[in-house]
Design a protein around this motif. Structure first.
Motif, PDB file in Angstrom:
ATOM      1  N   HIS A  11      30.625  70.752  74.279  1.00 27.06           N
ATOM      2  CA  HIS A  11      31.616  70.325  75.258  1.00 27.06           C
ATOM      3  C   HIS A  11      33.019  70.759  74.838  1.00 27.06           C
ATOM      4  CE1 HIS A  11      33.162  67.940  78.541  1.00 27.06           C
ATOM      5  NE2 HIS A  11      33.925  67.239  77.713  1.00 27.06           N
ATOM      6  N   SER A  14      33.352  74.703  74.685  1.00 27.37           N
ATOM      7  CA  SER A  14      33.423  75.305  76.011  1.00 27.37           C
ATOM      8  C   SER A  14      34.724  74.938  76.713  1.00 27.37           C
ATOM      9  CB  SER A  14      32.203  74.928  76.857  1.00 27.37           C
ATOM     10  OG  SER A  14      32.103  73.532  77.007  1.00 27.37           O
ATOM     11  N   ALA A  15      35.259  73.730  76.468  1.00 26.14           N
ATOM     12  CA  ALA A  15      36.556  73.351  77.046  1.00 26.14           C
ATOM     13  C   ALA A  15      37.680  74.215  76.466  1.00 26.14           C
ATOM     14  CB  ALA A  15      36.834  71.869  76.802  1.00 26.14           C
ATOM     15  N   THR A  62      30.834  73.147  80.052  1.00 31.33           N
ATOM     16  CA  THR A  62      31.753  72.014  79.891  1.00 31.33           C
ATOM     17  C   THR A  62      31.267  70.778  80.654  1.00 31.33           C
ATOM     18  OG1 THR A  62      33.614  73.521  79.532  1.00 31.33           O
ATOM     19  CG2 THR A  62      34.149  71.254  80.107  1.00 31.33           C
TER      20      THR A  62
END
Length: 194
Positions: A11, A14-15, A62
């Motif tokens: 998470h 990917s953010a 995300t």
């Protein structure tokens, strides 16, 4: 080791990747607005196109990782999660606007000979909706990161996203100023175009 830390890693990574791609999009907008020649526009759009596959993967990972963490641990009762997810949908709609408008410019310059930018390309590059969409994406990403890090209650989450939207809209106001007088001719270049 539980699966949850892996989801957090996916998470967050990917953010960060998504944020980097959108910053590249912002700097690409600045560069397009300064371009004077067709070949410069093609080069800038080519660079932006290189980041699109990586950004597309981040756009999927995300929310998938975030939703998985919500289901596994947080639950839907946390208002900030719902606001972040709704904001992400708004962010995606701004991404569609940006991608569509940049794609139209790319198709326009693809077969053009090298040389000074024609008025038709200038007008598309200086389209205030393109700039507004890019600014809104950056503002929404900042708002979503704020939600992820502070985890406010529902009211605080809504206020944070409203502030983000207002900041994105305020940043784009100079792009719309004087637009009606410029629609008939070539857009004026000013410091607000950057």
């Amino acid at each position: 080791m539980s699966f949850y830390p892996i989801l957090v890693f996916v998470h967050v990574t990917s953010a960060i990747t998504l944020s980097a791609g959108n910053l590249l999009s912002l700097f690409g907008l600045f560069a397009l607005r300064r371009a004077q020649r067709v070949e410069q526009v093609r080069a800038i759009l080519g660079l932006l196109a290189l980041s699109e596959p990586i950004s597309a993967i981040a756009v999927v990972l995300t929310p998938v990782a975030g939703i998985a963490m919500t289901v596994m641990s947080w639950g839907w009762r946390n208002g900030w999660i719902n606001v972040a997810l709704g904001s992400f949908v708004l962010l995606l709609s701004m991404g569609v606007i940006t991608g569509t408008r940049r794609g139209a410019i790319a198709r326009l310059v693809k077969e053009m000979p090298d040389g000074p930018l024609p008025q038709s390309v200038e007008q598309r590059i200086h389209d205030p909706l393109l700039g507004t969409a890019v600014y809104m994406i950056v503002a929404l990403l900042l708002g979503i990161v704020f939600l992820m890090t502070t985890k406010p209650v529902l009211e605080g989450a809504l206020i944070a996203i409203v502030v983000s939207v207002v900041l994105g809209a305020a940043a784009s106001l100079p792009l719309w100023r004087g637009r009606t007088g410029e629609e008939a001719g070539s857009p004026k270049r000013s410091s607000s175009d950057v």
